[in-house]
Design a protein around this motif. Structure first.
Motif, PDB file in Angstrom:
ATOM      1  N   UNK A   6       7.053  -3.147  -9.719  1.00  0.00           N
ATOM      2  CA  UNK A   6       5.641  -2.750  -9.533  1.00  0.00           C
ATOM      3  C   UNK A   6       5.552  -1.245  -9.370  1.00  0.00           C
ATOM      4  N   UNK A   7       5.705  -0.535 -10.433  1.00  0.00           N
ATOM      5  CA  UNK A   7       5.613   0.929 -10.369  1.00  0.00           C
ATOM      6  C   UNK A   7       6.964   1.534 -10.096  1.00  0.00           C
ATOM      7  N   UNK A   8       7.183   2.745 -10.591  1.00  0.00           N
ATOM      8  CA  UNK A   8       8.418   3.478 -10.341  1.00  0.00           C
ATOM      9  C   UNK A   8       8.134   4.948 -10.361  1.00  0.00           C
ATOM     10  N   UNK A   9       9.117   5.737  -9.931  1.00  0.00           N
ATOM     11  CA  UNK A   9       8.922   7.178  -9.839  1.00  0.00           C
ATOM     12  C   UNK A   9       8.674   7.794 -11.205  1.00  0.00           C
ATOM     13  N   UNK A  10       9.291   7.256 -12.231  1.00  0.00           N
ATOM     14  CA  UNK A  10       9.245   7.883 -13.547  1.00  0.00           C
ATOM     15  C   UNK A  10       8.040   7.465 -14.370  1.00  0.00           C
ATOM     16  N   UNK A  11       7.399   6.382 -13.993  1.00  0.00           N
ATOM     17  CA  UNK A  11       6.289   5.852 -14.787  1.00  0.00           C
ATOM     18  C   UNK A  11       5.089   6.783 -14.777  1.00  0.00           C
TER      19      UNK A  11
ATOM     20  N   UNK B 130      -2.787  11.263   1.767  1.00  0.00           N
ATOM     21  CA  UNK B 130      -2.997  11.674   0.375  1.00  0.00           C
ATOM     22  C   UNK B 130      -2.426  13.070   0.103  1.00  0.00           C
ATOM     23  N   UNK B 131      -2.525  13.959   1.087  1.00  0.00           N
ATOM     24  CA  UNK B 131      -1.956  15.311   0.916  1.00  0.00           C
ATOM     25  C   UNK B 131      -0.432  15.256   0.821  1.00  0.00           C
ATOM     26  N   UNK B 132       0.194  14.371   1.617  1.00  0.00           N
ATOM     27  CA  UNK B 132       1.649  14.188   1.501  1.00  0.00           C
ATOM     28  C   UNK B 132       1.999  13.583   0.137  1.00  0.00           C
ATOM     29  N   UNK B 133       1.134  12.687  -0.369  1.00  0.00           N
ATOM     30  CA  UNK B 133       1.361  12.060  -1.674  1.00  0.00           C
ATOM     31  C   UNK B 133       1.321  13.089  -2.796  1.00  0.00           C
ATOM     32  N   UNK B 134       0.435  14.065  -2.673  1.00  0.00           N
ATOM     33  CA  UNK B 134       0.320  15.122  -3.689  1.00  0.00           C
ATOM     34  C   UNK B 134       1.591  15.969  -3.703  1.00  0.00           C
ATOM     35  N   UNK B 135       2.095  16.301  -2.517  1.00  0.00           N
ATOM     36  CA  UNK B 135       3.273  17.190  -2.397  1.00  0.00           C
ATOM     37  C   UNK B 135       4.600  16.468  -2.615  1.00  0.00           C
ATOM     38  N   UNK B 136       4.693  15.209  -2.154  1.00  0.00           N
ATOM     39  CA  UNK B 136       5.979  14.494  -2.175  1.00  0.00           C
ATOM     40  C   UNK B 136       5.801  13.099  -2.785  1.00  0.00           C
ATOM     41  N   UNK B 137       5.269  13.017  -3.991  1.00  0.00           N
ATOM     42  CA  UNK B 137       4.931  11.729  -4.603  1.00  0.00           C
ATOM     43  C   UNK B 137       6.136  10.784  -4.653  1.00  0.00           C
ATOM     44  N   UNK B 138       5.958   9.591  -4.081  1.00  0.00           N
ATOM     45  CA  UNK B 138       7.028   8.602  -4.040  1.00  0.00           C
ATOM     46  C   UNK B 138       6.410   7.224  -3.871  1.00  0.00           C
ATOM     47  N   UNK B 139       6.977   6.237  -4.581  1.00  0.00           N
ATOM     48  CA  UNK B 139       6.388   4.886  -4.506  1.00  0.00           C
ATOM     49  C   UNK B 139       6.522   4.268  -3.114  1.00  0.00           C
ATOM     50  N   UNK B 140       7.473   4.787  -2.310  1.00  0.00           N
ATOM     51  CA  UNK B 140       7.632   4.288  -0.941  1.00  0.00           C
ATOM     52  C   UNK B 140       6.577   4.823  -0.001  1.00  0.00           C
ATOM     53  N   UNK B 141       5.746   5.768  -0.485  1.00  0.00           N
ATOM     54  CA  UNK B 141       4.624   6.362   0.254  1.00  0.00           C
ATOM     55  C   UNK B 141       5.021   6.759   1.672  1.00  0.00           C
ATOM     56  N   UNK B 142       4.250   6.319   2.674  1.00  0.00           N
ATOM     57  CA  UNK B 142       4.406   6.798   4.051  1.00  0.00           C
ATOM     58  C   UNK B 142       5.806   6.598   4.627  1.00  0.00           C
TER      59      UNK B 142
ATOM     60  N   UNK C 205      -8.733  -1.202   7.472  1.00  0.00           N
ATOM     61  CA  UNK C 205      -7.335  -1.426   7.088  1.00  0.00           C
ATOM     62  C   UNK C 205      -7.238  -1.682   5.592  1.00  0.00           C
ATOM     63  N   UNK C 206      -6.356  -0.981   4.925  1.00  0.00           N
ATOM     64  CA  UNK C 206      -6.232  -1.099   3.465  1.00  0.00           C
ATOM     65  C   UNK C 206      -6.030   0.258   2.823  1.00  0.00           C
ATOM     66  N   UNK C 207      -6.353   1.321   3.575  1.00  0.00           N
ATOM     67  CA  UNK C 207      -6.189   2.676   3.006  1.00  0.00           C
ATOM     68  C   UNK C 207      -4.723   2.995   2.746  1.00  0.00           C
ATOM     69  N   UNK C 208      -3.818   2.357   3.519  1.00  0.00           N
ATOM     70  CA  UNK C 208      -2.393   2.611   3.287  1.00  0.00           C
ATOM     71  C   UNK C 208      -1.947   2.027   1.948  1.00  0.00           C
ATOM     72  N   UNK C 209      -2.630   0.947   1.482  1.00  0.00           N
ATOM     73  CA  UNK C 209      -2.343   0.398   0.144  1.00  0.00           C
ATOM     74  C   UNK C 209      -2.765   1.418  -0.917  1.00  0.00           C
ATOM     75  N   UNK C 210      -3.871   2.136  -0.664  1.00  0.00           N
ATOM     76  CA  UNK C 210      -4.279   3.219  -1.570  1.00  0.00           C
ATOM     77  C   UNK C 210      -3.180   4.272  -1.662  1.00  0.00           C
ATOM     78  N   UNK C 211      -2.537   4.549  -0.512  1.00  0.00           N
ATOM     79  CA  UNK C 211      -1.421   5.497  -0.500  1.00  0.00           C
ATOM     80  C   UNK C 211      -0.286   5.044  -1.405  1.00  0.00           C
ATOM     81  N   UNK C 212      -0.034   3.730  -1.430  1.00  0.00           N
ATOM     82  CA  UNK C 212       1.024   3.169  -2.282  1.00  0.00           C
ATOM     83  C   UNK C 212       0.640   3.227  -3.760  1.00  0.00           C
ATOM     84  N   UNK C 213      -0.676   3.272  -4.037  1.00  0.00           N
ATOM     85  CA  UNK C 213      -1.165   3.268  -5.421  1.00  0.00           C
ATOM     86  C   UNK C 213      -1.326   4.670  -6.026  1.00  0.00           C
ATOM     87  N   UNK C 214      -1.184   5.707  -5.194  1.00  0.00           N
ATOM     88  CA  UNK C 214      -1.362   7.095  -5.672  1.00  0.00           C
ATOM     89  C   UNK C 214      -0.428   7.398  -6.838  1.00  0.00           C
TER      90      UNK C 214
END
Length: 441
Positions: free
Chosen positions: A1-6, A62-74, A211-220
Motif C-alpha cells: 500500500x504505497x512505497x517511498x519510490x511510487x 504535514x510540515x514534517x511530511x514535506x521535509x521528511x516524506x516517508x510512508x511510515x509518517x509520524x 480522529x483520522x488526521x493521522x491517516x491523512x499524514x500516512x496518505x501524504x
C-alpha cells in the motif's frame, strides 16, 4: 500500500476529501452525545478548542511530511528525531489506539443496525461489518481511495441535510408552532449549566470526533505535490469544524440537551419527535456508512503502520511479506485477528463498553498526537510563533487527558490506556536492551 519510490497521483483537494472520509464517523455521530451529556450547550466550546488542537497537530505533521516524506509518517519521524525506541513505541501506541477505535466503531455500527433490526444481537452486526471492512482493504489503495471519497461526500451530504431539515423545523416552529420547538433563547440561556468542568470533561469526546488526521499524514506520500499537504488539512479541518458546530448547535436548538441519550446519535434524537420516517431511515443509513468508512480508515492506518514496523524489524519481519495480493497477507491476517478480539470484548462486556473503549481509544490517540508535537520541535527548525503554537497544542491535549480523571467511566478508560502504555513501555525497554547487548557483543 504505497512505497517511498511510487509517484503520487493525488491532488490536495482529493486528500482533503479523503480526510473528511477518514474523520467523520461514530466519533462525531455517536461520541458527540457523550460530549453533550457532559457539558450541555457549552459542548460547542469543547469542539472549537478540539479543532484548534487538531489543527496544530496536523500542521506539525504535514510540515514534517514535506521535509521528511516517508510512508511510515509520524513513527518514522519520531525514529529520526529520537532513535529506534521512539519509532517502535509510537508505532505500537498508534496500532493499539486504532484497534480500540475499530472496536468502538464496530460496537456503534451494531447499535445503529438495531434501529432497523432491534432483535439482531450486536455481535452479529459487528461481525458482518468487520468482514466487509476487510474486503475493502483487500482491494488495495485505489479501492480504498474510491470508497472513502464516495462515502466522504455522502457523510457531508447527510450533515448538510440535517442542517437544512433543522433550519426548516426551527423556522416553522418559531412562527406557527412555538410550543413544539425550543427557541434558541430557551436552549442557550443556561449555556454554562454544567460549568467549566463540563467543557473539561467533554474535550476528549470532541477531540475524538477529529480522529483520522493521522491517516491523512500516512496518505501524504500519495500526493502529486507533498508541499500542498498543509493546505489540504487546513481546509479540511475548517470545513469540518463549521459543519460540526452548526449541526450540533441546531440539534441543541431542536430539543433540550438533557434529552440526548449516550447510546443514540444526537441527530436521530433531535429529529425523532417530528415524525419524519424517511429522514430518520436515511440518516440512520448514513450513520452506518460513517462508522463503517472510519473503521476502514483505521484498518488502512493499522495495516500501513504494521507493515512499516515489520520492515524496520520493530514487528515480526514476516508481517510485511507480500505475495500476489495487493496487501501483505500476514499483516492482513493479524488485522483480522485484532478485529475478532475486539468483537469478543464487545460481546463479553456490553454495558458501557462503547464509552470505555471510546475513552481509551481517544486517549491513546492523544498520546500519539502529543508525541507528534514533541517530534516536530526536535526534528524541525521552528520559529518562536511555531514553538508557542506547539506549546498551546500540548497544553490543550494535556488538559484533555486530565479531564478523564473527573469521572468514573472516563477514569476506567484512562487506566485501560495506561495499561497499554505500560505494556508497550516494557516491550520498548526490552527491545532497547537487546539492541545494546548485540552492540556490546
Amino acid at each position: 500500500m504505497g512505497s517511498k519510490t511510487k509517484k503520487g497521483l493525488m491532488t490536495w483537494w482529493q486528500l482533503s476529501l479523503l480526510g473528511v472520509g477518514c474523520t467523520i464517523g461514530t466519533g462525531f455521530f455517536l461520541g458527540s452525545s457523550i460530549a453533550i451529556e457532559k457539558s450541555g450547550p457549552a459542548v460547542l466550546i469543547s469542539f472549537i478548542l478540539a479543532a484548534i488542537g487538531t489543527y496544530i497537530v496536523y500542521d506539525a505533521l504535514s510540515k514534517m511530511s514535506v521535509e521528511h516524506l516517508d510512508k511510515g509518517s509520524f513513527r518514522s519521524y519520531a525514529k529520526k528525531a529520537f532513535g529506534r525506541w521512539a519509532g517502535f513505541s509510537n508505532g505500537w501506541v498508534y496500532l493499539f489506539s486504532e484497534m480500540l477505535i475499530m472496536g468502538s466503531q464496530l460496537i456503534a455500527l451494531g447499535i445503529f443496525t438495531q434501529f432497523w433490526f432491534p432483535s439482531l444481537p450486536i455481535w452479529i452486526g459487528t461481525s458482518i461489518y468487520a468482514v466487509l471492512g476487510l474486503l475493502v482493504i483487500l482491494t488495495g489503495m485505489k479501492g480504498f481511495e474510491k470508497f472513502q471519497n464516495i462515502f466522504g461526500l455522502m457523510k457531508m451530504a447527510a450533515i448538510v441535510m440535517f442542517i437544512i431539515v433543522a433550519v426548516i423545523l426551527l423556522s416553522r416552529g418559531m412562527t406557527s408552532q412555538p410550543g413544539d420547538v425550543n427557541s434558541l433563547l430557551d436552549t442557550y440561556k443556561n449555556f454554562f449549566s454544567e460549568g467549566y468542568r463540563g467543557i473539561w470533561l467533554a474535550l476528549l469526546y470532541a477531540f475524538y470526533a477529529y480522529g483520522g488526521i493521522e491517516v491523512m499524514g500516512l496518505l501524504v506520500i500519495d500526493l502529486k505535490d507533498p508541499k500542498q499537504a498543509p493546505k489540504a488539512g487546513k481546509i479540511m479541518i475548517i470545513v469540518l469544524t463549521i459543519i460540526y458546530i452548526l449541526s450540533i448547535a441546531l440539534a441543541l436548538a431542536l430539543i433540550s440537551w438533557g434529552k440526548f441519550k449516550v447510546e443514540e446519535s444526537p441527530f436521530i434524537t433531535a429529529l425523532e419527535n417530528f415524525q419524519l420516517p424517511y429522514v430518520m431511515d436515511i440518516f440512520n443509513g448514513i450513520l452506518i456508512i460513517a462508522g463503517f468508512s472510519t473503521m476502514v480508515a483505521s484498518l488502512y492506518g493499522v495495516l500501513t503502520i504494521l507493515t512499516s514496523l515489520a520492515e524496520d524489524h520493530d514487528a515480526p519481519a514476516s508481517l510485511a511479506k507480500k505475495g500476489n495480493m495487493k496487501v501483505p497477507l500476514p499483516a492482513f491476517l493479524f488485522l483480522a485477528g485484532g478485529l475478532l478480539i475486539t468483537i469478543i470484548i464487545g460481546f463479553l462486556l456490553p454495558d458501557k463498553i462503547f464509552e470505555y473503549m471510546i475513552t481509551a481509544a481517544g486517549l491513546m490517540l492523544l498520546y500519539n498526537w502529543l508525541f507528534i508535537l514533541v517530534t516536530y520541535t526536535k526534528l524541525m527548525k521552528v520559529s518562536l510563533w511555531e514553538r508557542v503554537k506547539t506549546i498551546i497544542g500540548m497544553l490543550l491535549i494535556a488538559i484533555t487527558i486530565s479531564g478523564t480523571l473527573g469521572e468514573k467511566t472516563s477514569r476506567l478508560g484512562l487506566y485501560v490506556s495506561l495499561l497499554f502504555i505500560g505494556i508497550i513501555g516494557i516491550c520498548t525497554f526490552i527491545m532497547v536492551k537487546k539492541g545494546e547487548s548485540k552492540k556490546s557483543v
